[in-house]
Structure formats: C-alpha cells, structure tokens
Enzyme design. Structure first.
Site, PDB file in Angstrom:
ATOM      1  N   ASP A   1       0.692  -1.219   0.043  1.00 56.55           N
ATOM      2  CA  ASP A   1      -0.021   0.023   0.016  1.00 56.55           C
ATOM      3  C   ASP A   1       0.832   1.163  -0.085  1.00 56.55           C
ATOM      4  O   ASP A   1       2.021   1.248   0.091  1.00 56.55           O
ATOM      5  CB  ASP A   1      -0.955   0.155   1.118  1.00 56.55           C
ATOM      6  CG  ASP A   1      -0.351  -0.362   2.542  1.00 56.55           C
ATOM      7  OD1 ASP A   1       0.875  -0.281   2.688  1.00 56.55           O
ATOM      8  OD2 ASP A   1      -1.036  -0.983   3.224  1.00 56.55           O
TER       9      ASP A   1
ATOM     10  N   ASN B   1      -7.427  -3.070  14.074  1.00 60.70           N
ATOM     11  CA  ASN B   1      -8.965  -3.495  13.836  1.00 60.70           C
ATOM     12  C   ASN B   1      -9.001  -4.709  12.894  1.00 60.70           C
ATOM     13  O   ASN B   1      -9.775  -4.864  12.519  1.00 60.70           O
ATOM     14  CB  ASN B   1      -9.594  -2.198  13.378  1.00 60.70           C
ATOM     15  CG  ASN B   1      -8.982  -1.700  12.079  1.00 60.70           C
ATOM     16  OD1 ASN B   1      -7.886  -2.430  11.455  1.00 60.70           O
ATOM     17  ND2 ASN B   1      -9.490  -0.745  11.236  1.00 60.70           N
TER      18      ASN B   1
ATOM     19  N   HIS C   1      -7.139  -5.130  10.121  1.00 61.12           N
ATOM     20  CA  HIS C   1      -7.083  -4.912   8.684  1.00 61.12           C
ATOM     21  C   HIS C   1      -5.698  -5.407   8.304  1.00 61.12           C
ATOM     22  O   HIS C   1      -4.868  -5.655   9.103  1.00 61.12           O
ATOM     23  CB  HIS C   1      -7.038  -3.307   8.359  1.00 61.12           C
ATOM     24  CG  HIS C   1      -5.789  -2.514   8.680  1.00 61.12           C
ATOM     25  ND1 HIS C   1      -5.860  -1.356   9.397  1.00 61.12           N
ATOM     26  CD2 HIS C   1      -4.433  -2.800   8.650  1.00 61.12           C
ATOM     27  CE1 HIS C   1      -4.904  -0.726   9.425  1.00 61.12           C
ATOM     28  NE2 HIS C   1      -3.900  -1.792   9.274  1.00 61.12           N
TER      29      HIS C   1
ATOM     30  N   GLU D   1      -9.672  -2.425   5.049  1.00 55.19           N
ATOM     31  CA  GLU D   1     -10.033  -2.232   6.258  1.00 55.19           C
ATOM     32  C   GLU D   1     -11.489  -2.655   6.957  1.00 55.19           C
ATOM     33  O   GLU D   1     -12.172  -2.922   5.552  1.00 55.19           O
ATOM     34  CB  GLU D   1     -10.650  -0.613   6.344  1.00 55.19           C
ATOM     35  CG  GLU D   1      -9.335   0.443   6.464  1.00 55.19           C
ATOM     36  CD  GLU D   1      -8.801   0.600   7.692  1.00 55.19           C
ATOM     37  OE1 GLU D   1      -8.921  -0.326   8.357  1.00 55.19           O
ATOM     38  OE2 GLU D   1      -8.060   1.371   7.921  1.00 55.19           O
TER      39      GLU D   1
HETATM   40  C1  GLP Z   1      -0.515  -0.344   8.640  1.00 51.04           C
HETATM   41  C2  GLP Z   1      -0.377  -1.112   7.376  1.00 51.04           C
HETATM   42  C3  GLP Z   1      -0.251  -2.228   7.157  1.00 51.04           C
HETATM   43  C4  GLP Z   1       0.322  -2.838   8.664  1.00 51.04           C
HETATM   44  C5  GLP Z   1      -0.415  -2.306   9.884  1.00 51.04           C
HETATM   45  C6  GLP Z   1       0.233  -2.496  11.176  1.00 51.04           C
HETATM   46  O1  GLP Z   1      -1.117   0.861   8.657  1.00 51.04           O
HETATM   47  N1  GLP Z   1      -1.023  -0.328   6.283  1.00 51.04           N
HETATM   48  O2  GLP Z   1       0.291  -2.896   6.326  1.00 51.04           O
HETATM   49  O3  GLP Z   1       0.346  -4.209   8.650  1.00 51.04           O
HETATM   50  O4  GLP Z   1      -0.921  -1.096   9.798  1.00 51.04           O
HETATM   51  O5  GLP Z   1       1.166  -1.523  11.470  1.00 51.04           O
HETATM   52  P1  GLP Z   1       2.240  -1.538  12.633  1.00 51.04           P
HETATM   53  O6  GLP Z   1       2.858  -2.796  12.465  1.00 51.04           O
HETATM   54  O7  GLP Z   1       2.770  -0.364  12.810  1.00 51.04           O
HETATM   55  O8  GLP Z   1       1.207  -2.140  13.834  1.00 51.04           O
END
Ligand code: GLP
Length: 258
Positions: A66, A135, A137, A142
């Site tokens: 992303d 959440n 995702h 989402e």
């Molecule tokens: C982000 C990314 C995800 C990631 C998730 C967890 O927003 N878009 O690909 O896996 O949220 O992030 P973190 O590892 O910083 O908790």
C-alpha cells in the site's frame, strides 16, 4: 495454518530463515512487502543476513501492499521512503524491481488498475509478508460490510489514522486515503507470513485466527488460505484460545521451529 510464538528477536530470526528458504528455492520470487513498525523487526534481520552474505534479492521482484494517497515518494512518511530507509538501500533488490503504488498519481483509480495488472503480469505474489492492524486490517483492507478483491483506493478507518498518527508530526497530517492491494492478490499469494507483536494486537489476532471469517475482520480470511505462517510474540498471542495455543510451537533460540 502454522502458529509460532517467541520473543521479538526470535520472530526476526525465523522471518529471516523463511525468506532465505524462499529465495533459495526460487531466487526470482515475487515478494509482497509490508510496512509499519512490525515489519521493521523483519527487515532488520533481512539486512543482517544480506550483510552476512546469506541472502540475495538480485533476481527477486517486490510489490508493496500500500501507499498513502497524496504523499510524494520523498515525504518521510511515504511508504516508498520507509522501504528505501529500512530495506532497499541496504540490499541488492534492484529499485526498478521494487513496486509501490504511486500515491501522487493524477488518476488514482487508473494507478490501481496499473498496479493490479503489474502483479498479474508477474504471475502473482509468491511470498507475502503481512502485519495486522488493531482492527484486523491487512494492507489497508479495512473492516466493513464488504471487502474488495482488486487494488483500490481505501478510506482509512479513524482507528487506523489514530494508530498511524504516531509517525506524523500531527494527527491531522495522516492522509485519509491510501491505495492498497485488495484481498484477491493477498489470498492468491502462494505463501503468507503474518507477523504481530504486542498486546495491542492480541484481540485482532484472536479474532483473525479463531473468530468467524468475516469482512469485519479482514485478516480472518487468512483462515481459508493453505499456507499461512503466523509469528507472534507473547503479547500478541495472549488472547488466543487454548486450542490454538496448544497447536502453536515456540520458536527455538535459533529461530528454527518452522
Ligand atoms: C499499517 C499498514 C499495514 C500494517 C499495519 C500494522 O497501517 N497499512 O500494512 O500491517 O498497519 O502496522 P504496525 O506494524 O505499525 O502496527
């Protein structure tokens, strides 16, 4: 689904072994890459292994999950900047083999179609790294009444914007939209490695692995995939039901429990 539990260091080591194995088996693998703080644990180890000469990316290609809409690639919080900083500049993955959606494309919908076609043209993802949002995702797919198969522009959940605000100088700066690979390309990946670290992920991990498969927990669709390895620390595993905890293995000191 294989579940492995261990310290952050053990998770890093095992994620290192898994990529070494993958690239030994198929040096021209198409890798699906993730961002966020969890992925840092993984990339740190990959860089270490690369420096030791045990890991080579020269023939691999990669597609990031992303990118924020509106952040130019030189913006420090763009995922292009993140990937450059934490992986690309340290290893031999050719920069033109490393794809990330263009968050500044004049026509984001067209950019989504281009990105989806590029993944297809490479034959799909061989090895997908995933983190998980609080959440549930994955990528920026989402929770909601429906999920999308293809790469698309996603509205970020308020919870996600809040969680990611820690990386920006003010919460208002967190973009509202992102381009994300959809559930289709993720679930078509031949292998998936999901990593979760910290107690704040425990409920999402429980719901993803042990709850019903539902669009309200996008990661729960991973239950339908044949080759998923889940790497958890004790915090992230703390709400797993006994039946999953019993089938999980501890990651050995040398990270070789998979
Ligand atoms: C982000 C990314 C995800 C990631 C998730 C967890 O927003 N878009 O690909 O896996 O949220 O992030 P973190 O590892 O910083 O908790």
């Amino acid at each position: 689904m294989r579940i492995r539990i261990g310290s952050e260091a053990a998770i890093g080591r095992l994620a290192g072994e898994l990529i070494v194995r993958q690239l030994r088996e198929k040096p021209d693998s198409v890798l699906g890459l993730a961002t966020g703080s969890t992925a840092l644990v993984v990339y740190r180890e990959w860089v270490r292994l690369y420096r030791e000469g045990r890991l080579r990316f020269a023939k691999a290609r990669s597609f990031n999950l992303d990118e924020y809409v509106g952040l130019p690639s030189h913006h420090p919080q763009s995922y292009r900047a993140y990937m450059r900083e934490h992986l690309f500049r340290h290893v031999d993955l050719p920069e033109d083999s490393a794809m990330i959606p263009d968050g500044t494309a004049a026509d984001p919908e067209a950019e989504c179609r281009r990105y989806e076609a590029a993944i297809e043209a490479c034959g799909g993802i061989d090895w997908q790294l995933l983190g998980i949002g609080r959440n549930g995702h994955i990528g920026f797919n989402e929770p909601g009444p429906c999920l999308q198969a293809n790469t698309h522009v996603a509205e970020l959940a308020e919870e996600t914007r809040k969680a990611n605000a820690r990386f920006f100088s003010s919460p208002n700066e967190v973009p509202h939209r992102a381009i994300t690979v959809g559930m289709g390309a993720i679930l078509k990946a031949r292998r998936i490695v999901l990593v979760a670290i910290g107690e704040e992920k425990a409920a999402a991990v429980r719901d993803a692995l042990a709850g019903p498969v539902t669009t309200w927990v996008p990661a729960s669709f991973l239950q339908l995939h044949r080759d998923v390895t889940v790497l958890l620390d004790d915090g992230a595993a703390s709400m797993l039901p006994d039946r999953l905890r019993e089938q999980a293995a501890r990651i050995g000191e040398r990270g070789d429990a998979a």
